[in-house]
Scaffold this active site. Structure first.
Site, short mmCIF file in Angstrom:
data_model
loop_
_atom_site.label_atom_id
_atom_site.label_comp_id
_atom_site.label_asym_id
_atom_site.label_seq_id
_atom_site.Cartn_x
_atom_site.Cartn_y
_atom_site.Cartn_z
N GLU A 95 0.85 -1.20 0.00
CA GLU A 95 0.00 0.00 0.00
C GLU A 95 0.89 1.25 0.00
O GLU A 95 1.87 1.31 0.74
CB GLU A 95 -0.85 -0.05 1.28
CG GLU A 95 -1.67 1.18 1.54
CD GLU A 95 -2.29 1.17 2.95
OE1 GLU A 95 -3.08 2.06 3.24
OE2 GLU A 95 -1.97 0.27 3.75
N PHE A 96 0.53 2.22 -0.83
CA PHE A 96 1.24 3.51 -0.78
C PHE A 96 0.54 4.38 0.25
O PHE A 96 -0.67 4.56 0.21
CB PHE A 96 1.20 4.20 -2.15
CG PHE A 96 2.09 5.42 -2.19
CD1 PHE A 96 3.37 5.34 -2.70
CD2 PHE A 96 1.64 6.63 -1.68
CE1 PHE A 96 4.21 6.46 -2.71
CE2 PHE A 96 2.47 7.76 -1.68
CZ PHE A 96 3.75 7.66 -2.21
N ILE A 97 1.30 4.92 1.18
CA ILE A 97 0.71 5.82 2.18
C ILE A 97 1.16 7.25 1.89
O ILE A 97 2.37 7.51 1.76
CB ILE A 97 1.11 5.40 3.61
CG1 ILE A 97 0.54 4.00 3.90
CG2 ILE A 97 0.61 6.42 4.64
CD1 ILE A 97 0.80 3.47 5.30
N ASP A 200 13.04 -2.16 14.71
CA ASP A 200 14.06 -1.20 14.24
C ASP A 200 13.46 0.21 14.29
O ASP A 200 13.42 0.92 13.29
CB ASP A 200 14.51 -1.56 12.82
CG ASP A 200 15.74 -0.77 12.37
OD1 ASP A 200 16.39 -0.13 13.22
OD2 ASP A 200 16.06 -0.81 11.16
P1 ADP Z 1 14.73 0.91 2.46
O1 ADP Z 1 14.21 -0.50 2.60
O2 ADP Z 1 15.62 1.07 1.29
O3 ADP Z 1 15.36 1.45 3.72
P2 ADP Z 1 12.36 2.44 3.05
O4 ADP Z 1 11.40 1.42 3.54
O5 ADP Z 1 13.03 3.30 4.07
O6 ADP Z 1 13.46 1.79 2.10
O7 ADP Z 1 11.57 3.36 2.00
C1 ADP Z 1 12.20 4.29 1.14
C2 ADP Z 1 11.44 5.60 1.10
O8 ADP Z 1 10.08 5.37 0.73
C3 ADP Z 1 11.38 6.32 2.44
O9 ADP Z 1 11.61 7.69 2.19
C4 ADP Z 1 10.00 6.12 2.94
O10 ADP Z 1 9.54 7.26 3.62
C5 ADP Z 1 9.18 5.89 1.69
N1 ADP Z 1 8.15 4.87 1.94
C6 ADP Z 1 8.35 3.67 2.55
N2 ADP Z 1 7.22 2.94 2.57
C7 ADP Z 1 6.27 3.69 1.97
C8 ADP Z 1 4.87 3.49 1.69
N3 ADP Z 1 4.26 2.36 2.01
N4 ADP Z 1 4.20 4.48 1.07
C9 ADP Z 1 4.83 5.62 0.72
N5 ADP Z 1 6.14 5.87 0.94
C10 ADP Z 1 6.85 4.92 1.57
#
Ligand code: ADP
Length: 296
Positions: A95-97, A200
């Site tokens: 899901e995109f938030i 984490d």
């Molecule tokens: P990584 O696994 O490389 O550490 P992250 O989970 O931190 O990646 O996600 C990368 C970027 O995408 C971050 O800036 C985060 O805020 C954004 N992000 C992560 N999950 C979502 C989501 N479900 N919807 C929108 N943005 C997201």
């Protein structure tokens, strides 16, 4: 491009129920994976890909997200699909938030996190159904009935061995093992139930949605002592309003303050193993303080 060449698009256009992908945009800010937003006629999807790892890393993430999601407490993205890429590597679709500027802030974060800890129970003890990673370090989650044994062996012990093996650091290894074998006095009169942990939780993995509600991302989930969730608090900026609301839902246990550094030690050791010697002195001084305090 044939559909099977791009399993992400294929999933979005079939099980994802979109008829059209209007745009795909890179999302910055991640540490390890490539992140992309896919806009479609049924709304946006969030996708992470990694060309170098197999599906197991994202399977661990998806299982953690699913279990946290199913507590219906704090908001987490709902995971949809994990798979492998045709030329190596893997992906996760979730899901995109949409994030917002308004923030309900620390009291809501503390309360909802505690609600998740309370709701996320395990009948298998301490551990998780899959191993996962903390940063890029493997995190062993073998089910164990005793928390002290689990934390001593699979958390502290694993990191201490890694430091010895990769840096030849037998000094921190020996002192750390002495501590790990003598943890019981720190847990007197404490009832330890396995709780679902994000694993984490630092400021980079906490954000707020459009309604200002807290969202937690990028977990390293397992079932553990709830207090272990504060092991990254040196990078999280939790204030007293966070802890006050947390403890209204999950009451503080005797000796909490004496275990705070113990739970940070795992993450300091992990930072030492990941980023090198600048974190060694923090880890070592925690170990030495406990050895003095416990007279061991
Ligand atoms: P990584 O696994 O490389 O550490 P992250 O989970 O931190 O990646 O996600 C990368 C970027 O995408 C971050 O800036 C985060 O805020 C954004 N992000 C992560 N999950 C979502 C989501 N479900 N919807 C929108 N943005 C997201």
């Amino acid at each position: 491009m044939a559909m099977s060449e791009d399993p992400v698009r294929e999933w979005i256009l079939t099980e994802g129920k979109a008829t059209q992908i209007t745009k795909s945009t890179p999302v910055g800010g991640g540490c390890i994976n490539l992140a992309t937003r896919y806009d479609t006629d049924v709304g946006p999807f969030f996708v992470k890909t990694n060309r170098r790892v197999d599906e197991s890393m994202f399977e661990g993430e998806a299982l953690g997200l699913k279990l946290m999601y199913e507590t219906y407490t704090i908001r987490v993205p709902k995971p949809f699909k994990v798979g492998s890429l045709p030329r190596g590597g893997s992906y996760i679709i979730m899901e995109f938030i949409e994030f917002g500027a308004a923030r309900s802030g620390q009291p809501a974060l503390g309360r909802k996190l505690a609600e998740m800890h309370k709701a996320g129970k395990s009948e298998k003890g301490f551990g998780f159904d899959v191993d996962n990673t903390i940063g890029s370090t493997p995190q062993v989650n073998t089910w164990t009935s005793d928390w002290i044994q689990f934390y001593a062996e699979h958390r502290l012990g694993y990191q201490l061995k890694l430091a010895r093996d990769q840096f030849g650091d037998s000094s921190i290894y020996e002192k750390g093992q002495r501590l790990a074998k003598n943890l019981a006095p720190l847990f007197e009169n404490v009832v330890i139930e396995p709780c679902l942990l994000h694993g984490d939780l630092w400021s980079g993995n906490v954000t707020y949605d459009k309604n200002g509600e807290p969202v937690i991302l990028d977990p390293a989930c397992y079932y553990g002592h709830n207090e272990a969730e504060f092991g990254m608090s040196w990078c999280a900026g939790f204030g007293s309003s966070f802890y006050n609301s947390y403890f209204e839902v999950m009451p503080k246990q005797p000796g909490f303050e004496n275990r705070r550094d113990l739970y940070m030690l795992y993450h300091y050791l992990n930072h030492y193993n990941l980023f090198g010697s600048s974190y060694r002195s923090s880890a070592l001084s925690i170990i030495e303080d406990y050895l003095r305090m416990l007279k061991i």
